[in-house]
Design an enzyme around this catalytic site. Structure first.
Site, PDB file in Angstrom:
ATOM      1  N   LYS A 110      16.297 -73.705  -7.344  1.00 34.39           N
ATOM      2  CA  LYS A 110      17.573 -72.981  -7.403  1.00 34.39           C
ATOM      3  C   LYS A 110      17.451 -71.787  -8.330  1.00 34.39           C
ATOM      4  O   LYS A 110      17.263 -71.941  -9.533  1.00 34.39           O
ATOM      5  CB  LYS A 110      18.704 -73.882  -7.910  1.00 34.39           C
ATOM      6  CG  LYS A 110      20.069 -73.190  -7.743  1.00 34.39           C
ATOM      7  CD  LYS A 110      21.143 -73.780  -8.610  1.00 34.39           C
ATOM      8  CE  LYS A 110      21.193 -73.195  -9.998  1.00 34.39           C
ATOM      9  NZ  LYS A 110      21.668 -71.791 -10.063  1.00 34.39           N
ATOM     10  N   GLU A 164      12.074 -75.454 -20.697  1.00 34.33           N
ATOM     11  CA  GLU A 164      11.713 -74.258 -21.467  1.00 34.33           C
ATOM     12  C   GLU A 164      13.027 -73.603 -21.833  1.00 34.33           C
ATOM     13  O   GLU A 164      13.712 -73.059 -20.970  1.00 34.33           O
ATOM     14  CB  GLU A 164      10.813 -73.361 -20.609  1.00 34.33           C
ATOM     15  CG  GLU A 164       9.974 -72.424 -21.449  1.00 34.33           C
ATOM     16  CD  GLU A 164      10.677 -71.125 -21.666  1.00 34.33           C
ATOM     17  OE1 GLU A 164      11.412 -71.030 -22.688  1.00 34.33           O
ATOM     18  OE2 GLU A 164      10.546 -70.223 -20.844  1.00 34.33           O
ATOM     19  N   CYS A 197      13.649 -65.420 -23.786  1.00 33.24           N
ATOM     20  CA  CYS A 197      13.811 -66.602 -24.642  1.00 33.24           C
ATOM     21  C   CYS A 197      12.900 -66.530 -25.855  1.00 33.24           C
ATOM     22  O   CYS A 197      13.223 -67.046 -26.908  1.00 33.24           O
ATOM     23  CB  CYS A 197      13.551 -67.865 -23.844  1.00 33.24           C
ATOM     24  SG  CYS A 197      12.079 -67.739 -22.827  1.00 33.24           S
ATOM     25  N   GLU A 212      21.006 -67.702 -30.753  1.00 33.44           N
ATOM     26  CA  GLU A 212      20.312 -66.856 -29.800  1.00 33.44           C
ATOM     27  C   GLU A 212      21.328 -65.893 -29.176  1.00 33.44           C
ATOM     28  O   GLU A 212      22.329 -66.325 -28.614  1.00 33.44           O
ATOM     29  CB  GLU A 212      19.669 -67.720 -28.710  1.00 33.44           C
ATOM     30  CG  GLU A 212      18.819 -66.923 -27.757  1.00 33.44           C
ATOM     31  CD  GLU A 212      18.095 -67.816 -26.748  1.00 33.44           C
ATOM     32  OE1 GLU A 212      18.707 -68.794 -26.272  1.00 33.44           O
ATOM     33  OE2 GLU A 212      16.936 -67.513 -26.429  1.00 33.44           O
TER      34      GLU A 212
END
Lengths: 274, 316, 474
Positions: free
Chosen positions: C181, C255, C289, C386
């Protein structure tokens, strides 16, 4: 088991306490439970907390020791265990199992300075870079240990040989604490292995949800519902989880999987140029 | 230069040890990193109006060069004529910055260029090796200036530099600068022989500290001449030098720059490293010969809309 | 008016021919779903195409197709599987320009990055894992490693096709089949990849693409007939997935997020360090990331370094992602822009000093100027959370030990950077950093042979290299 004396001399009995930070404290809760006639310490969540603190404190130095040194310490454990085989036999552990446990320590002792070569290596990246992957310990591991001595050794040894420190919840208190006595006399720095005796269902959830625990080994959890619950709790901080596998034969070659499950691969890049 | 900066500079020159400490205290250069940065700047796409602007600027920055044993007065006169009118068919085409020749050819070129505004540069100091006694180098310089050169392209003693005798290199530059008098001094580092980027940075600062008006990459006579990363490094050096001492120094890559595409990459590099202050023939030059014709061909393509052919441009 | 400006140099978008709508790719065919959603170009908010919204029954179909395909795909000799992957790699190389333009259109990333980074890495990844398919017994994972079955894979929007490659290439090489997906805001390159699979004559059902939003992804990872779950995305969603697969025995790799420290020592090669800082945080609009979002600079050089950084930032060109000279493209979505804007606002409110170079942002689309915050401490939210945008928090340190301590003082552990000319310091610091990837005197470098993945809450498992095989084998 009750220890009957064959001579007229009254035997001095051992008190089975916990093993935390290299010492043998009672449970902070003051609780004990009866196992085969002995009052053994019944660890509480606060004991788990203290054990994690001890494990965390010991971890950097243990991981920072040379692999050669860790291997020596593990081999020393094998020597001490061999010397104490009688104690384990007295606890009802078969001699062959003690032998296997000794041999397991020896086997893992040899891995200390080899696993990095097996699990890591240079990567030929498409560019002018030095690139190398090497395994590092995950950190503090909560271990719900299997009942047998060999099972116990088979979960502790792979965790610590690579530089992790452990908080072990043991379900065979006398053997586990006797093993702790072996560790305590084998140059294993305090806090590297911590042994809690008591009920996994009571203590394990605190380890599973503890923010300062990096991995959880559920090898000794027989109850699948509890295992699922612990795995779910471990997700809170994305702990690495070693799931229980039914019917493990600990006498077989363990392979490297038990070590690599508790290792992180770190990859370092650096340019190459004059 | 401010008074304090000057005194600090002269202090450095007083002591070879201080000079070495200073040069070795400059930040290091990572080869992979600087080459990646130069390559990234090379991917800028300069099209249409920007390209036209860039080509004219590049033409104005060319030091049209002939440095051959076979150079004759006829060849040098022709080259000088071309410097004045690079494209005889197009009066809007600007002249180049300078003509660059050996000292013996200076009077010949001077006769053509006199009063034109096109500068006359001469290599000197026992070009290209620099392996001659200082007195010979100074005489070489004085002759060139006397013959009409207003720019001197000197070479440093790479041998002395590589042997760690920075003071000797420094002193030679100072002496040549003095001998050159009013002429602008370009100091050729011969970066291909210095071999490492750390050396290029040190040599750049050494030359600037000694009074260079320009720092130049190469003689064009060795295997490795101007490269984008070396030029980028030298641009960083002049930028940082001005920031520290307040004096602006020019940069001249030389050798191996043959195409418009290459030249534009250098302009992009100036633009994004030093900015507008260096986007001028006063502060940036291309030491080249065949580059000019490619610039002219591309220029013609932009004005006419079709590709140009070499037969339509002069070969001098 | 600058002396030398770059005229617009747009890459032609005519190389991409977009259909008005796309179905789900199941069992080798594009099939319709009941619902649809629109995917837009974040640079101008124009609708690019309508895309099928996979419902649970669609995911069921896809998983069933993957299950059927698994039997023959896993039985195929590795050498044959390899050839399919080599073929896919080649087709991707041949269609690289088309995919690069498509990726920039749907994602907003600059064409120079999709062209020079994403697409070359995508092809390289397939080439790399193609070669593994018939060599698995040499991977050190046992004499006869077996595939797991059906892999459910959910990927993010920051590197849509590259993340697809990271997921699909190792899964297929090891004999698994996949249902993937793509992210809701960037579904197109995965759908074009479906076409590549058909071009390569990949057997139907080996790769299935189901488009949709969070619900579709959740249904996929929780599907009882999925044996392996691989997810790249936020730590929060990663946590939910880890909870949901608990007790199922599904193999899981994650991840997740990061808040990487990029540590600059006083002996750093300064110009390269500045480039590394810029590349670390402004590459891909900071939607990375492993972005170097926390700059830890030694206090003794903080001021000249920041001056140089600001000077360099002033040359960054923000704008049309298809312009070949654009350095910073569009923020991928309105939602992400809002998040960045909010956290940057918090940074200002908490007293950090905000700076951006003067730059004109387009009127339409989602944009955020490259921004740095100085005077940040570990106590600031922008030093801990983040941001996933072009926003750098600058902190200082005095000693190497303090740098390491600050770098590790985060629940994340994905990546880190070190800048120093001193080899022994680099190695010692690299040893102590708790991060899966450490870039020393470089940053944001990727390679199919190089394992990538995090410590702690940045996830577990590695993608890339020999280690990447482990996630797909038993």
């Amino acid at each position: 088991m009750p220890k009957s004396s064959t001579s007229s001399r009254l035997a001095v009995r051992k008190t089975y306490k916990l093993y935390v930070a290299g010492k043998f404290p009672r449970s902070e809760s003051g609780r004990t439970y009866l196992v085969d006639g002995d009052n053994v310490a019944l660890a509480s969540r606060k004991d788990a907390r203290d054990a994690v603190v001890a494990a965390r404190a010991a971890q950097p130095k243990w991981a920072g020791a040379t692999a050669y040194n860790r291997g020596q310490v593990l081999y020393r454990i094998a020597e001490m265990l061999e010397a104490r085989r009688g104690e384990f036999k007295a606890l009802g552990v078969a001699g062959s199992e003690v032998d296997a446990a000794v041999d397991r320590w020896v086997w893992y002792a040899g891995w200390s300075d080899k696993i990095a070569q097996i699990a890591g290596g240079a990567n030929p990246v498409a560019g002018p870079f030095f690139n190398i992957s090497a395994p590092e310990p995950t950190g503090v591991v909560g271990v719900i240990a299997p009942e047998t001595l060999l099972g116990l050794v088979s979960v502790i040894a792979p965790a610590v040989v690579t530089g992790n420190t452990v908080v072990v919840v043991a379900s065979n208190p006398q053997a586990a604490i006797t093993l702790a006595e072996v560790l305590a006399t084998s140059d294993v720095p305090g806090g590297v292995v911590n042994v809690l005796t008591g009920r996994a269902a009571e203590i394990a959830p605190w380890l599973a949800s503890h923010d300062d625990v990096n991995a959880l080994d559920l090898s000794g959890v027989g109850d699948s519902e509890l295992a699922t619950e612990l795995e779910r709790a471990a997700a809170g901080t994305l702990k690495r989880v070693v799931r229980p596998v039914s019917g493990v034969d600990y006498s077989e070659d363990p392979g490297t999987g038990a070590m690599t499950a508790l290792l992180e691969i770190k990859t370092v890049w650096h340019p190459k140029g004059f | 230069m401010t008074a304090t900066a000057t005194s600090r500079l002269s202090h450095l020159a007083d002591s070879p040890a201080d000079l070495r400490t200073f040069l070795h205290g400059l930040p290091g250069v990572d080869k992979v990193g600087i080459e990646a940065r130069a390559a990234a700047l090379g991917t800028r796409s300069v099209k249409t109006t920007s390209k036209a602007q860039a080509i004219d600027l590049a033409i104005r920055m060319v030091d049209l060069t002939t440095l051959e044993g076979a150079d004759t007065p006829g060849k040098v006169r022709a080259l000088s004529a071309k410097a004045l009118r690079p494209d005889p068919a197009d009066p809007t085409c600007p002249p180049v910055a300078a003509v660059c020749v050996y000292p013996a050819m200076v009077p010949t070129a001077a006769a053509v260029l006199a009063g034109s505004g096109v500068h006359l540069a001469s290599v000197a100091t026992a070009f290209p090796s620099g392996q001659a006694p200082l007195e010979v180098k100074l005489a070489d310089t004085r002759d060139a200036v006397a013959g009409g050169a207003d720019e001197i392209d000197m070479v440093i003693s790479r041998g002395a530099f590589l042997a760690g005798d920075y003071a000797k290199v420094f002193d030679e530059i100072v002496a040549v600068k003095e001998a050159a008098g009013p002429a602008h001094l370009k100091v050729i580092l011969e970066t291909g022989e210095l071999a490492t980027y750390d050396n290029v940075r040190r040599a750049s600062w050494l030359a600037m500290l000694a009074g260079a008006d320009f720092i130049k990459t190469s003689t064009g006579k060795v295997g490795v001449n101007a490269t984008p990363p070396v030029t980028l490094l030298m641009l960083e050096a002049v930028r940082d030098f001005r920031e520290r001492y307040g004096r602006q120094v020019g940069v001249k890559p030389a050798g191996g720059i043959r195409t418009t595409k290459d030249a534009i990459k250098y302009l992009v590099m100036i633009n994004e490293t030093c900015g507008d202050d260096w986007l001028s023939p006063d502060w940036f030059r291309f030491g080249a010969s065949s580059l000019l014709n490619d610039l002219l061909m591309q220029r013609t393509k932009l004005t006419t809309g079709h590709y140009a052919g070499p037969d339509y441009f002069t070969l001098d | 008016m600058p002396l030398f400006d770059y005229a617009p140099a747009p890459e032609s978008r005519s190389i991409v021919s977009l259909a008005p709508s796309y179905g789900l790719f199941i069992d080798g065919e594009f099939t319709e779903a009941k619902g649809t959603f629109k995917t837009i170009n974040p640079a101008d908010e124009e609708v690019l195409a309508e895309v099928a919204l996979a419902a649970p029954e669609d995911v069921d179909r896809a998983v069933a197709a993957a299950r059927r395909a698994f039997e023959s795909w896993s039985a195929l000799p590795g050498s044959e599987r390899a050839k399919y992957l080599f073929r896919i790699a080649r087709i991707l190389q041949e269609r690289a320009r088309e995919f690069a333009v498509l990726e920039s259109l749907d994602n907003g990333k600059p064409i120079k990055e999709s062209r020079d980074v994403d697409l070359p890495l995508v092809a390289a990844h397939f080439f790399y894992y193609a070669g593994w398919a018939d060599k698995l017994k040499y991977a050190g994972l046992g004499p006869d490693p077996r595939p797991l079955g059906v892999a459910g894979q959910v990927i993010p929007w920051n590197f849509p096709l590259l993340m697809l490659a990271w997921k699909i290439a190792p899964a297929l090489a090891t004999g698994n089949t996949v249902v993937l997906k793509p992210a809701e805001t960037t579904p197109l390159s995965a759908l074009f990849f479906a076409d590549v699979c058909r071009q390569a004559d990949l057997p139907p059902g080996v790769v299935n693409i189901v488009t949709g939003a969070g619900d579709t992804g959740r249904y996929l990872v929780e599907h009882p007939d999925v044996n392996k779950v691989a997810f790249t995305g936020s730590t929060e969603v990663g946590r939910q997935i880890a909870r949901s697969v608990a007790g199922t025995g599904k193999k899981l790799t994650l991840e997740l997020g990061g808040k990487a420290a990029n540590i600059v020592f006083d002996d750093a090669p300064i110009d390269q360090a500045v480039e590394g800082i810029v590349n670390g945080i402004f590459f891909n609009q900071g939607h990375v990331c492993c972005a170097g979002s926390r700059l830890l600079v030694q206090e003794s050089i903080a001021s000249p370094l920041l001056e140089a950084l600001k000077r360099r930032m002033s040359t960054l060109r923000v704008g049309d992602p298809l312009d070949k000279n654009t350095d910073i493209g569009a923020i991928n979505s309105k939602a992400q822009l809002d998040r960045i804007t909010e956290l940057a606002g918090v940074g200002s409110d908490e007293g950090a000093e905000r700076w951006s170079p003067p730059c004109e942002l387009p009127d339409r689309g989602f944009w955020f100027a490259p921004t740095i915050f100085t005077g940040v401490t570990q106590a600031h939210r922008i030093a801990r959370e983040e941001i996933f945008g072009p926003v750098l928090s600058v902190l200082t340190f005095r000693t190497p030990a303090e740098a390491v301590e600050k770098a590790n003082n985060t629940p994340y552990g994905l990546s880190a950077g070190i800048w120093s000319d001193k080899g022994s310091r680099i190695l010692a610091v690299a040893d102590q950093l708790r991060a899966g990837v450490v870039w020393a005197n470089t940053f944001n470098k990727f390679d199919p042979t190089s394992p990538f993945g995090g410590y702690k809450e940045s996830g577990y498992g590695r993608e890339g290299g020999r280690h990447g095989l482990e996630a797909y084998l038993a």
